[in-house]
Design a protein around this motif. Structure first.
Motif, PDB file in Angstrom:
ATOM      1  N   GLU A  13       0.716  -1.107   0.144  1.00 52.73           N
ATOM      2  CA  GLU A  13      -0.125  -0.024   0.038  1.00 52.73           C
ATOM      3  C   GLU A  13       1.002   1.325   0.041  1.00 52.73           C
ATOM      4  N   GLY A  14       1.972   1.359   0.929  1.00 54.19           N
ATOM      5  CA  GLY A  14       2.767   2.312   0.837  1.00 54.19           C
ATOM      6  C   GLY A  14       3.674   2.636  -0.445  1.00 54.19           C
ATOM      7  N   TYR A  15       3.765   1.633  -1.237  1.00 53.47           N
ATOM      8  CA  TYR A  15       4.312   1.670  -2.562  1.00 53.47           C
ATOM      9  C   TYR A  15       3.460   2.389  -3.529  1.00 53.47           C
ATOM     10  N   LEU A  16       2.520   1.917  -3.495  1.00 53.95           N
ATOM     11  CA  LEU A  16       1.579   2.586  -4.524  1.00 53.95           C
ATOM     12  C   LEU A  16       1.272   3.891  -4.169  1.00 53.95           C
ATOM     13  N   ARG A  17       1.191   4.309  -2.725  1.00 47.01           N
ATOM     14  CA  ARG A  17       0.908   5.525  -2.387  1.00 47.01           C
ATOM     15  C   ARG A  17       2.096   6.525  -2.681  1.00 47.01           C
ATOM     16  N   ASN A  18       3.430   6.129  -2.603  1.00 50.89           N
ATOM     17  CA  ASN A  18       4.681   6.783  -2.588  1.00 50.89           C
ATOM     18  C   ASN A  18       5.236   6.709  -3.812  1.00 50.89           C
ATOM     19  N   ALA A  19       5.191   5.694  -4.540  1.00 48.66           N
ATOM     20  CA  ALA A  19       5.708   5.131  -5.763  1.00 48.66           C
ATOM     21  C   ALA A  19       4.804   4.687  -6.827  1.00 48.66           C
ATOM     22  N   GLY A  20       3.518   5.087  -6.930  1.00 48.89           N
ATOM     23  CA  GLY A  20       2.897   4.499  -8.042  1.00 48.89           C
ATOM     24  C   GLY A  20       3.275   4.785  -9.271  1.00 48.89           C
ATOM     25  N   PHE A  21       4.006   5.703  -9.709  1.00 44.08           N
ATOM     26  CA  PHE A  21       4.652   5.981 -10.824  1.00 44.08           C
ATOM     27  C   PHE A  21       5.682   4.889 -11.481  1.00 44.08           C
ATOM     28  N   VAL A  22       6.029   4.139 -10.523  1.00 52.16           N
ATOM     29  CA  VAL A  22       6.892   3.190 -11.068  1.00 52.16           C
ATOM     30  C   VAL A  22       6.365   2.404 -12.038  1.00 52.16           C
ATOM     31  N   GLU A 198       9.828  12.978   1.343  1.00 49.78           N
ATOM     32  CA  GLU A 198       9.550  12.040   2.932  1.00 49.78           C
ATOM     33  C   GLU A 198       8.764  10.832   2.496  1.00 49.78           C
ATOM     34  N   GLY A 199       8.011  10.735   1.456  1.00 50.69           N
ATOM     35  CA  GLY A 199       7.318   9.488   1.120  1.00 50.69           C
ATOM     36  C   GLY A 199       8.330   8.320   0.415  1.00 50.69           C
ATOM     37  N   TRP A 200       9.352   9.330  -0.288  1.00 53.14           N
ATOM     38  CA  TRP A 200      10.223   8.433  -1.223  1.00 53.14           C
ATOM     39  C   TRP A 200      11.191   7.790  -0.246  1.00 53.14           C
ATOM     40  N   LEU A 201      11.581   8.576   0.805  1.00 55.79           N
ATOM     41  CA  LEU A 201      12.567   7.803   1.878  1.00 55.79           C
ATOM     42  C   LEU A 201      11.911   6.770   2.479  1.00 55.79           C
ATOM     43  N   GLU A 202      10.689   7.123   2.845  1.00 52.36           N
ATOM     44  CA  GLU A 202       9.984   6.030   3.599  1.00 52.36           C
ATOM     45  C   GLU A 202       9.858   4.636   2.817  1.00 52.36           C
ATOM     46  N   THR A 203       9.587   4.936   1.479  1.00 47.39           N
ATOM     47  CA  THR A 203       9.767   3.546   0.804  1.00 47.39           C
ATOM     48  C   THR A 203      11.169   2.969   0.284  1.00 47.39           C
ATOM     49  N   PHE A 204      11.872   3.812   0.055  1.00 49.14           N
ATOM     50  CA  PHE A 204      13.152   3.378  -0.669  1.00 49.14           C
ATOM     51  C   PHE A 204      14.391   3.508   0.273  1.00 49.14           C
ATOM     52  N   ALA A 205      14.383   4.237   1.279  1.00 43.46           N
ATOM     53  CA  ALA A 205      15.650   4.562   2.031  1.00 43.46           C
ATOM     54  C   ALA A 205      16.069   3.908   3.446  1.00 43.46           C
ATOM     55  N   GLY A 206      14.929   2.672   3.859  1.00 44.37           N
ATOM     56  CA  GLY A 206      15.086   2.249   4.874  1.00 44.37           C
ATOM     57  C   GLY A 206      16.391   1.369   5.222  1.00 44.37           C
TER      58      GLY A 206
END
Ligand code: BEZ
Length: 255
Positions: A13-22, A198-206
């Motif tokens: 769900e977070g992925y679709l919200r923050n990175a649906g563009f992928v 913020e959303g990008w870091l949440e999804t990808f920079a863990g």
């Protein structure tokens, strides 16, 4: 695709919200694949299965794999035949007309393990078509992460989870594995982030921020402030400095 081994955790769900563009930006890669009805295609790192579903709807026999159980579940809920599998340990043998991969291979180290598995999975004459982060990808974001971690005496360069090769380097790897490279190109592609940095870091920079231990929240805030002058416009829109490496490579007709 998920790289659970690299401390990356995926939330569909977070992925679709923050990175649906992928998935949306994967359309040109699908066009390069040009799958034909009845072909058997492996989607390597299917994520939540949006592109696999597009192929299945067009009559393609799609098998999808991902290393994240949560993503595999999400893809199955879309009706995709998805399996939990690490890209470095593909277990297929000469059964696919094509292997397709979007926004995954930058998580896979060593890269030659994935390429060898793709080679085994393909029938003679089969094609490998994909796109992932290339040399210079998210350079500003990477530098900000490295700078903030280095303020804490953490040398994060040695632990960075992403592989962003040049076209020359990746071509060499494909050719050494026996592929003929028909096309390979680095494509600068800035992307406006729907939920900001913020959303990008949440999804990808863990995996990178985890290196800061108990200081993760403070480190993240510092990364945002370092990036603001470079990536945020006057209206508050954030743009990530994406650079893609897109390629199409083919095996010889005879093994
Ligand atoms: C990318 O899709 O380019 C990307 C994803 C995660 C981390 C870094 C880059």
């Amino acid at each position: 695709m998920a790289r659970e081994q690299s401390a990356q955790r995926w939330d569909p769900e977070g992925y679709l919200r923050n990175a649906g563009f992928v998935a949306a930006l994967g359309e040109p890669v699908l066009a390069l694949l040009a799958p034909r009805r009845g072909e058997r295609v492996l989607d390597l790192g299917c994520g939540e299965g949006l592109l696999a579903a597009r192929m299945a709807a067009a009559g393609i026999d799609v098998v999808a794999v991902d290393a994240s159980a949560a993503m595999v579940e999400a893809a199955r809920r879309r009706g995709i035949a998805a399996e939990l599998m690490d890209a470095r340990e593909l277990s297929f043998d000469a059964e696919f007309d094509a292997v397709f991969s979007n926004a995954v291979l930058h998580w896979v180290r060593p890269p030659e393990a994935a390429i060898a598995g793709v080679r085994r999975a393909l029938k003679p004459g089969g094609r490998f078509v994909g796109e992932f982060g290339g040399h210079g990808n998210v350079a500003a974001i990477l530098v900000a992460l490295l700078a903030v971690l280095s303020r804490r005496a953490i040398n994060a360069a040695a632990h960075r989870p992403w592989y962003f090769p040049t076209a020359r380097e990746y071509r060499g790897r494909l050719e050494r594995a026996g592929f003929a490279v028909e096309y390979i190109e680095l494509i600068p592609r800035p992307v406006v982030l729907p939920t900001g940095i913020e959303g990008w870091l949440e999804t990808f920079a863990g995996p990178m921020l985890a290196l800061a231990g108990g200081e993760q929240k403070a480190a993240r805030a510092e990364v945002v402030e370092l990036l603001r002058p470079a990536l945020c416009d006057r209206d508050g829109n954030w743009t990530a400095d994406y650079v893609r490496l897109r390629f199409c490579a083919r095996l010889p007709e005879k093994r």
